[in-house]
Design a protein around this motif. Sequence first.
Motif, PDB file in Angstrom:
ATOM      1  N   LYS A 171     -41.894  13.246  43.087  1.00  0.00           N
ATOM      2  CA  LYS A 171     -42.631  11.853  42.939  1.00  0.00           C
ATOM      3  C   LYS A 171     -43.656  11.883  41.896  1.00  0.00           C
ATOM      4  CE  LYS A 171     -40.639   9.820  46.189  1.00  0.00           C
ATOM      5  NZ  LYS A 171     -39.663   8.828  45.881  1.00  0.00           N
ATOM      6  N   ILE A 172     -44.273  13.047  41.626  1.00  0.00           N
ATOM      7  CA  ILE A 172     -45.222  13.294  40.606  1.00  0.00           C
ATOM      8  C   ILE A 172     -44.568  13.687  39.270  1.00  0.00           C
ATOM      9  CG2 ILE A 172     -47.087  14.873  39.547  1.00  0.00           C
ATOM     10  CD1 ILE A 172     -47.961  13.302  42.080  1.00  0.00           C
ATOM     11  N   ALA A 173     -43.198  14.058  39.149  1.00  0.00           N
ATOM     12  CA  ALA A 173     -42.338  14.311  38.144  1.00  0.00           C
ATOM     13  C   ALA A 173     -42.171  12.912  37.700  1.00  0.00           C
ATOM     14  CB  ALA A 173     -41.303  15.080  38.099  1.00  0.00           C
ATOM     15  N   HIS A 174     -41.843  12.095  38.559  1.00  0.00           N
ATOM     16  CA  HIS A 174     -41.123  10.525  38.358  1.00  0.00           C
ATOM     17  C   HIS A 174     -42.141   9.858  37.789  1.00  0.00           C
ATOM     18  CE1 HIS A 174     -39.327   6.885  40.388  1.00  0.00           C
ATOM     19  NE2 HIS A 174     -39.752   6.676  39.092  1.00  0.00           N
ATOM     20  N   ALA A 175     -43.638  10.035  38.067  1.00  0.00           N
ATOM     21  CA  ALA A 175     -44.623   9.227  37.542  1.00  0.00           C
ATOM     22  C   ALA A 175     -45.047   9.815  36.071  1.00  0.00           C
ATOM     23  CB  ALA A 175     -45.963   9.314  38.564  1.00  0.00           C
ATOM     24  N   GLU A 176     -44.873  11.177  36.024  1.00  0.00           N
ATOM     25  CA  GLU A 176     -45.369  11.669  34.702  1.00  0.00           C
ATOM     26  C   GLU A 176     -44.181  11.208  33.353  1.00  0.00           C
ATOM     27  OE1 GLU A 176     -45.392  15.901  35.450  1.00  0.00           O
ATOM     28  OE2 GLU A 176     -47.420  15.826  36.306  1.00  0.00           O
ATOM     29  N   ILE A 177     -42.863  11.181  33.976  1.00  0.00           N
ATOM     30  CA  ILE A 177     -41.912  10.914  32.777  1.00  0.00           C
ATOM     31  C   ILE A 177     -42.279   9.293  32.746  1.00  0.00           C
ATOM     32  CG2 ILE A 177     -39.580  10.418  32.614  1.00  0.00           C
ATOM     33  CD1 ILE A 177     -39.007  12.999  34.496  1.00  0.00           C
ATOM     34  N   LEU A 200     -32.640  10.249  40.101  1.00  0.00           N
ATOM     35  CA  LEU A 200     -32.241  10.294  38.941  1.00  0.00           C
ATOM     36  C   LEU A 200     -33.293  11.009  38.039  1.00  0.00           C
ATOM     37  CD1 LEU A 200     -30.283   6.916  38.274  1.00  0.00           C
ATOM     38  CD2 LEU A 200     -29.490   9.157  39.001  1.00  0.00           C
ATOM     39  N   PHE A 201     -34.568  10.606  38.190  1.00  0.00           N
ATOM     40  CA  PHE A 201     -35.527  11.155  37.361  1.00  0.00           C
ATOM     41  C   PHE A 201     -35.603  12.668  37.552  1.00  0.00           C
ATOM     42  CE2 PHE A 201     -37.550   7.095  36.771  1.00  0.00           C
ATOM     43  CZ  PHE A 201     -37.878   7.054  35.469  1.00  0.00           C
ATOM     44  N   THR A 202     -35.241  13.002  38.780  1.00  0.00           N
ATOM     45  CA  THR A 202     -35.357  14.737  39.182  1.00  0.00           C
ATOM     46  C   THR A 202     -34.016  15.286  38.153  1.00  0.00           C
ATOM     47  OG1 THR A 202     -35.654  14.116  41.430  1.00  0.00           O
ATOM     48  CG2 THR A 202     -34.617  16.387  40.924  1.00  0.00           C
ATOM     49  N   GLU A 203     -32.942  14.645  37.676  1.00  0.00           N
ATOM     50  CA  GLU A 203     -32.084  15.265  36.598  1.00  0.00           C
ATOM     51  C   GLU A 203     -32.745  15.143  35.380  1.00  0.00           C
ATOM     52  OE1 GLU A 203     -29.434  16.802  37.768  1.00  0.00           O
ATOM     53  OE2 GLU A 203     -29.717  16.300  39.723  1.00  0.00           O
ATOM     54  N   ILE A 204     -33.573  14.373  35.075  1.00  0.00           N
ATOM     55  CA  ILE A 204     -34.169  14.256  33.766  1.00  0.00           C
ATOM     56  C   ILE A 204     -35.319  15.045  33.721  1.00  0.00           C
ATOM     57  CG2 ILE A 204     -35.557  12.707  32.242  1.00  0.00           C
ATOM     58  CD1 ILE A 204     -33.786  10.170  33.671  1.00  0.00           C
ATOM     59  N   ILE A 216     -32.846   8.348  29.568  1.00  0.00           N
ATOM     60  CA  ILE A 216     -33.216   7.046  29.991  1.00  0.00           C
ATOM     61  C   ILE A 216     -32.267   5.936  29.321  1.00  0.00           C
ATOM     62  CG2 ILE A 216     -35.255   5.501  30.183  1.00  0.00           C
ATOM     63  CD1 ILE A 216     -36.997   8.039  30.628  1.00  0.00           C
ATOM     64  N   ASP A 217     -32.297   6.156  28.104  1.00  0.00           N
ATOM     65  CA  ASP A 217     -31.492   4.986  27.400  1.00  0.00           C
ATOM     66  C   ASP A 217     -30.189   5.070  27.942  1.00  0.00           C
ATOM     67  OD1 ASP A 217     -33.575   4.425  25.756  1.00  0.00           O
ATOM     68  OD2 ASP A 217     -33.005   5.714  24.098  1.00  0.00           O
ATOM     69  N   ARG A 232     -25.501   9.923  40.064  1.00  0.00           N
ATOM     70  CA  ARG A 232     -26.201  11.176  39.763  1.00  0.00           C
ATOM     71  C   ARG A 232     -25.493  12.325  39.115  1.00  0.00           C
ATOM     72  NH1 ARG A 232     -30.448  14.141  44.020  1.00  0.00           N
ATOM     73  NH2 ARG A 232     -31.434  15.598  42.502  1.00  0.00           N
ATOM     74  N   ASN A 233     -24.180  12.483  39.617  1.00  0.00           N
ATOM     75  CA  ASN A 233     -23.196  13.261  38.976  1.00  0.00           C
ATOM     76  C   ASN A 233     -22.859  13.047  37.530  1.00  0.00           C
ATOM     77  OD1 ASN A 233     -23.062  14.945  41.371  1.00  0.00           O
ATOM     78  ND2 ASN A 233     -21.096  13.861  42.060  1.00  0.00           N
ATOM     79  N   ASP A 234     -22.766  11.764  37.371  1.00  0.00           N
ATOM     80  CA  ASP A 234     -22.583  11.307  35.908  1.00  0.00           C
ATOM     81  C   ASP A 234     -23.719  11.765  34.947  1.00  0.00           C
ATOM     82  OD1 ASP A 234     -20.086  10.631  36.445  1.00  0.00           O
ATOM     83  OD2 ASP A 234     -20.659   8.330  36.688  1.00  0.00           O
ATOM     84  N   LEU A 235     -25.208  11.391  35.593  1.00  0.00           N
ATOM     85  CA  LEU A 235     -26.167  11.752  34.601  1.00  0.00           C
ATOM     86  C   LEU A 235     -26.191  13.342  34.627  1.00  0.00           C
ATOM     87  CD1 LEU A 235     -28.955  11.084  33.414  1.00  0.00           C
ATOM     88  CD2 LEU A 235     -29.928  10.899  35.602  1.00  0.00           C
TER      89      LEU A 235
END
Length: 292
Positions: A171-177, A200-204, A216-217, A232-235
């Motif tokens: 969750k913190i990684a999500h917020a930071e991104i 999805l943010f976890t993969e980024i 993200i784009d 998620r697999n495609d990402l």
Amino acid sequence: MKNKTNFNPADILSKASNRTSSLNPFLSSENANQHQTIDIPMDQIITENNPRKTFNDASIRELADSISQYGLLQPIVVRKKAGKYELINGERRYRAHKLLKSKTIPAVVKNVEQIDITKLPEIKLVENLQREDLSESDLALSLQELKNRHKETNEQLAKRINKSAQWVKTKIAHAEILKETSLNANVDKSHPIYQIPTSLFTEIAPLDVSNRKKAIDYLIKGLEKKGDFPSRNDLREYVRPLKPAKPSKTKPKLKQLELKDLKSKLAKIKEKISVLQNEKAILEETIRKYKK
């Protein structure tokens, strides 16, 4: 003077993740029943420091239609501030009334002596964490704000809200991104980036800043084309070549080692030789017995 409520954030936050009815002692129904509901002019209400940033326009419209038909079933909660009223709880109801162009709104006015005013920002955060309709982006940003307010590690915050450290970390990684990729503080909170789920943010997260923006784009273009984000697999397949290459571990040459390191290495080799010699002796003795 009345005693202030004994507000213990740790006790409340440990239950907040259950998303049940309000557990906030300042906003509890029992407490609310002790206060009279009055109609307050809409232009006298101050809304600020709400950690909830995104509001679904369609759901606000539905709420406004319901209020228009049945009236407001639960008053908002405010406190007196600088000759006006600061909104503590009920911003969706407040926004629905603005949509209806209402002149007033039913409210419960809380006595400022009931609670430590310095705790109000945290109270709002707690109340938001309990909402079932809170978006994943708002949840992530609220958790980050709690972490920053208390200057805690992810592990400390996890104990506070009774969640795993890994859950808090994502969750913190999500917020930071989100904060890293948002152009400015005034960015439209209805932007698709605020709809991207934490999974999805976890993969980024492992990517560097420029590649995170590319990912993200990719997600947003997928949403625009197909009406939904890529899986998620495609990402995962998309970001695979964008991830930084892991440095290969190369053993240092003997000439590069210091004398103490060489001696240590030699001692380990001798130890291994000794173990092997013992095993060799045991095997030879066993073989001799078989031959007899």
